[in-house]
Design a protein around this motif. Structure first.
Motif, PDB file in Angstrom:
ATOM      1  N   ARG A  24      -7.270  -0.430  -4.615  1.00 18.41           N
ATOM      2  CA  ARG A  24      -7.626  -0.637  -3.058  1.00 18.41           C
ATOM      3  C   ARG A  24      -6.318  -0.422  -2.442  1.00 18.41           C
ATOM      4  O   ARG A  24      -6.658   0.116  -1.191  1.00 18.41           O
ATOM      5  CB  ARG A  24      -7.950  -2.393  -2.950  1.00 18.41           C
ATOM      6  CG  ARG A  24      -9.260  -2.655  -3.670  1.00 18.41           C
ATOM      7  CD  ARG A  24      -9.790  -4.047  -3.255  1.00 18.41           C
ATOM      8  NE  ARG A  24      -8.950  -5.040  -3.575  1.00 18.41           N
ATOM      9  CZ  ARG A  24      -8.942  -5.584  -4.679  1.00 18.41           C
ATOM     10  NH1 ARG A  24      -9.803  -5.629  -5.419  1.00 18.41           N
ATOM     11  NH2 ARG A  24      -7.899  -6.620  -4.922  1.00 18.41           N
ATOM     12  N   SER A  52       0.944  -1.142  -0.010  1.00 20.50           N
ATOM     13  CA  SER A  52      -0.014  -0.009  -0.081  1.00 20.50           C
ATOM     14  C   SER A  52       0.815   1.297  -0.030  1.00 20.50           C
ATOM     15  O   SER A  52       0.641   2.221  -0.759  1.00 20.50           O
ATOM     16  CB  SER A  52      -0.762   0.019   1.126  1.00 20.50           C
ATOM     17  OG  SER A  52      -1.814   1.179   1.275  1.00 20.50           O
ATOM     18  N   GLU A  69      -2.799  15.368  16.665  1.00 18.91           N
ATOM     19  CA  GLU A  69      -2.822  14.228  15.941  1.00 18.91           C
ATOM     20  C   GLU A  69      -2.539  14.406  14.453  1.00 18.91           C
ATOM     21  O   GLU A  69      -1.913  13.247  13.808  1.00 18.91           O
ATOM     22  CB  GLU A  69      -4.528  13.551  16.106  1.00 18.91           C
ATOM     23  CG  GLU A  69      -4.560  12.763  17.329  1.00 18.91           C
ATOM     24  CD  GLU A  69      -6.062  12.174  17.495  1.00 18.91           C
ATOM     25  OE1 GLU A  69      -6.732  12.933  16.710  1.00 18.91           O
ATOM     26  OE2 GLU A  69      -6.401  11.720  18.399  1.00 18.91           O
ATOM     27  N   HIS A  76      -6.662   2.225   0.658  1.00 19.88           N
ATOM     28  CA  HIS A  76      -6.230   1.989   2.093  1.00 19.88           C
ATOM     29  C   HIS A  76      -5.179   2.981   2.627  1.00 19.88           C
ATOM     30  O   HIS A  76      -5.141   3.265   3.848  1.00 19.88           O
ATOM     31  CB  HIS A  76      -5.651   0.253   2.063  1.00 19.88           C
ATOM     32  CG  HIS A  76      -5.182  -0.150   3.320  1.00 19.88           C
ATOM     33  ND1 HIS A  76      -5.898  -0.321   4.488  1.00 19.88           N
ATOM     34  CD2 HIS A  76      -3.773  -0.054   3.897  1.00 19.88           C
ATOM     35  CE1 HIS A  76      -5.143  -0.861   5.396  1.00 19.88           C
ATOM     36  NE2 HIS A  76      -3.873  -0.271   4.971  1.00 19.88           N
ATOM     37  N   ALA A  77      -4.317   3.315   1.618  1.00 22.07           N
ATOM     38  CA  ALA A  77      -3.137   4.348   2.391  1.00 22.07           C
ATOM     39  C   ALA A  77      -3.995   5.451   2.788  1.00 22.07           C
ATOM     40  O   ALA A  77      -3.316   6.204   3.472  1.00 22.07           O
ATOM     41  CB  ALA A  77      -2.197   4.362   1.185  1.00 22.07           C
ATOM     42  N   GLN A  78      -4.738   6.057   1.964  1.00 22.59           N
ATOM     43  CA  GLN A  78      -5.493   7.237   2.387  1.00 22.59           C
ATOM     44  C   GLN A  78      -6.408   7.221   3.457  1.00 22.59           C
ATOM     45  O   GLN A  78      -6.523   7.879   4.401  1.00 22.59           O
ATOM     46  CB  GLN A  78      -6.343   7.744   1.166  1.00 22.59           C
ATOM     47  CG  GLN A  78      -5.644   8.075  -0.074  1.00 22.59           C
ATOM     48  CD  GLN A  78      -6.403   8.518  -1.166  1.00 22.59           C
ATOM     49  OE1 GLN A  78      -7.033   7.643  -1.829  1.00 22.59           O
ATOM     50  NE2 GLN A  78      -6.406   9.950  -1.637  1.00 22.59           N
ATOM     51  N   ARG A  79      -7.276   6.115   3.546  1.00 22.01           N
ATOM     52  CA  ARG A  79      -8.167   5.825   4.850  1.00 22.01           C
ATOM     53  C   ARG A  79      -7.340   5.370   5.995  1.00 22.01           C
ATOM     54  O   ARG A  79      -7.729   6.022   7.155  1.00 22.01           O
ATOM     55  CB  ARG A  79      -8.946   4.606   4.337  1.00 22.01           C
ATOM     56  CG  ARG A  79     -10.029   4.396   5.326  1.00 22.01           C
ATOM     57  CD  ARG A  79     -10.871   3.062   5.002  1.00 22.01           C
ATOM     58  NE  ARG A  79     -10.206   1.853   4.835  1.00 22.01           N
ATOM     59  CZ  ARG A  79     -10.060   1.141   3.628  1.00 22.01           C
ATOM     60  NH1 ARG A  79     -10.203   1.740   2.459  1.00 22.01           N
ATOM     61  NH2 ARG A  79      -9.376   0.248   3.504  1.00 22.01           N
ATOM     62  N   THR A  80      -6.218   4.949   6.157  1.00 25.53           N
ATOM     63  CA  THR A  80      -5.556   4.743   7.345  1.00 25.53           C
ATOM     64  C   THR A  80      -4.419   5.778   7.734  1.00 25.53           C
ATOM     65  O   THR A  80      -3.829   5.498   8.573  1.00 25.53           O
ATOM     66  CB  THR A  80      -4.700   3.201   7.245  1.00 25.53           C
ATOM     67  OG1 THR A  80      -3.777   3.244   5.897  1.00 25.53           O
ATOM     68  CG2 THR A  80      -5.591   2.315   6.924  1.00 25.53           C
ATOM     69  N   GLY A  81      -4.462   6.894   6.906  1.00 23.56           N
ATOM     70  CA  GLY A  81      -3.638   7.873   7.286  1.00 23.56           C
ATOM     71  C   GLY A  81      -2.109   7.751   6.876  1.00 23.56           C
ATOM     72  O   GLY A  81      -1.266   8.573   7.318  1.00 23.56           O
ATOM     73  N   LEU A  82      -1.559   6.849   5.825  1.00 21.75           N
ATOM     74  CA  LEU A  82      -0.579   6.476   5.179  1.00 21.75           C
ATOM     75  C   LEU A  82      -0.087   7.773   4.414  1.00 21.75           C
ATOM     76  O   LEU A  82       1.038   8.114   4.243  1.00 21.75           O
ATOM     77  CB  LEU A  82      -0.533   5.184   4.569  1.00 21.75           C
ATOM     78  CG  LEU A  82      -0.402   4.174   5.444  1.00 21.75           C
ATOM     79  CD1 LEU A  82      -0.349   2.748   4.620  1.00 21.75           C
ATOM     80  CD2 LEU A  82       0.385   4.013   6.245  1.00 21.75           C
ATOM     81  N   ARG A 102      -1.148  11.815   3.526  1.00 16.00           N
ATOM     82  CA  ARG A 102      -1.891  13.130   3.994  1.00 16.00           C
ATOM     83  C   ARG A 102      -1.436  14.069   3.040  1.00 16.00           C
ATOM     84  O   ARG A 102      -0.341  14.275   2.483  1.00 16.00           O
ATOM     85  CB  ARG A 102      -1.114  13.480   5.275  1.00 16.00           C
ATOM     86  CG  ARG A 102      -1.653  12.307   6.368  1.00 16.00           C
ATOM     87  CD  ARG A 102      -0.997  12.822   7.870  1.00 16.00           C
ATOM     88  NE  ARG A 102      -1.434  11.919   8.802  1.00 16.00           N
ATOM     89  CZ  ARG A 102      -1.107  11.784  10.029  1.00 16.00           C
ATOM     90  NH1 ARG A 102      -0.300  12.928  10.567  1.00 16.00           N
ATOM     91  NH2 ARG A 102      -1.504  10.905  11.048  1.00 16.00           N
TER      92      ARG A 102
END
Length: 317
Positions: free
Chosen positions: A32, A2, A121, A36-42, A44
């Protein structure tokens, strides 16, 4: 995978088809992985600059209250209670990182609150193993449990610095209990350390139902009624002030365990506030003369500026 796909897409500028060919996977899987990288904050994103009308509000508030700086987080149009916090976090996070990266800042005194926590955060990591992060008010609730809005540990993790907690309640149950806490050598040593901070970062609290005092059961309903009856509209570092920015004669004000106003007056004090429900509290905090730098969302900033104009018109009418 990812992270690699994200680098190839956002830094390398490759299409999903090109990434699929290079990694030997399907374009659907690339989609996908990036999602996933965007959704989990990888991944920004940082937007450089703010709308012109936000800059105008900033200038007006700087002039009105004699601030060193003011940052307005643009309205993100998402609606809901958390949208203002999210916008402020995106503006305040990088700003705090820049402040903490300055070599002349070796210690920062911090308060607590939802807005401050959200900002940290979103703060990029800063390699400052030499920096000290110190609580300026009690880090516990009256039940002696850890306060979820205490940001010392969170900020220490972001910087690699050393955290110092004030292991007492934000508000004591009585004046006698407050005196007992303040009489402890460890508490006196931590408060003495906190006074020496190069920078203070605090939240602005409301005494209304949506404020952290009620939400986190830091005070009772009876205590809230007493605060409102005394004319209090703002909780600033555990002290309570009225619309004019002066301390009010509320019983609860004598139970705060932490640094008093005068201990930080004259230092650089960065305050964060979010949501229109903080209008009266933020205006009172600004009138106290304690705050040097302000970060708020657009709706709150716009209403602060508008209410100031209305008051001027009333005075000149």
């Amino acid at each position: 995978m990812s992270i690699r796909a994200a680098w190839m897409s956002f830094v390398g500028g490759a299409t999903q088809g090109e990434i699929a060919n290079r990694l030997g996977i399907s374009t659907a899987k690339v989609h996908r992985l990036i999602a996933h990288a965007q959704r989990t904050g990888l991944v920004r994103f940082q937007i450089v600059g703010r709308p012109a009308d936000c800059l105008e509000i900033e200038a007006a508030l700087v002039e009105e209250y004699g601030l060193s700086s003011c940052l307005i987080a643009p309205d993100i149009g998402a609606g809901g209670e958390d949208s203002g916090f999210r916008a402020i976090a995106e503006v305040a996070g990088p700003h705090l990182a820049n402040l903490l990266a300055a070599p002349n800042v070796t210690q920062v005194g911090v308060g607590m609150g939802r807005t401050l926590r959200a900002a940290i955060e979103r703060m990029p990591r800063v390699q400052r193993s030499d920096i000290a992060i110190v609580s300026i008010s009690g880090s516990l609730t009256r039940k002696l449990s850890a306060n979820p809005f205490d940001v010392v540990q969170q900020l220490a993790e972001r910087t690699g610095g050393e955290g110092y907690y004030l292991p007492v309640p934000y508000l004591a149950d009585s004046v006698g209990e407050r005196d007992m806490f303040l009489g402890q050598r460890s508490v006196q040593a931590l408060l003495a350390r906190a006074r020496r901070s190069d920078l203070f970062v605090i939240g602005i609290g409301s005494v209304e139902d949506d404020g952290h005092l009620i939400r986190r059961d830091l005070i009772s309903r009876e205590e809230q009624k007493d605060l409102i009856a005394s004319g209090a509209v703002c909780d600033l570092m555990g002290r309570f002030i009225g619309r004019d920015g002066a301390l009010v004669a509320a019983k609860l004000g004598d139970k705060a365990v932490g640094l008093p106003f005068e201990a930080v007056r004259g230092a650089r004090v960065v305050a964060l506030a979010g949501g229109l429900g903080k209008l009266e509290a933020t205006r009172a905090a600004l009138r106290s003369g304690l705050i040097t730098d302000l970060i708020v969302d657009e709706e709150l900033g716009r209403n602060l500026s508008a209410s100031n104009e209305q008051e001027k018109n009333v005075r000149t009418a």
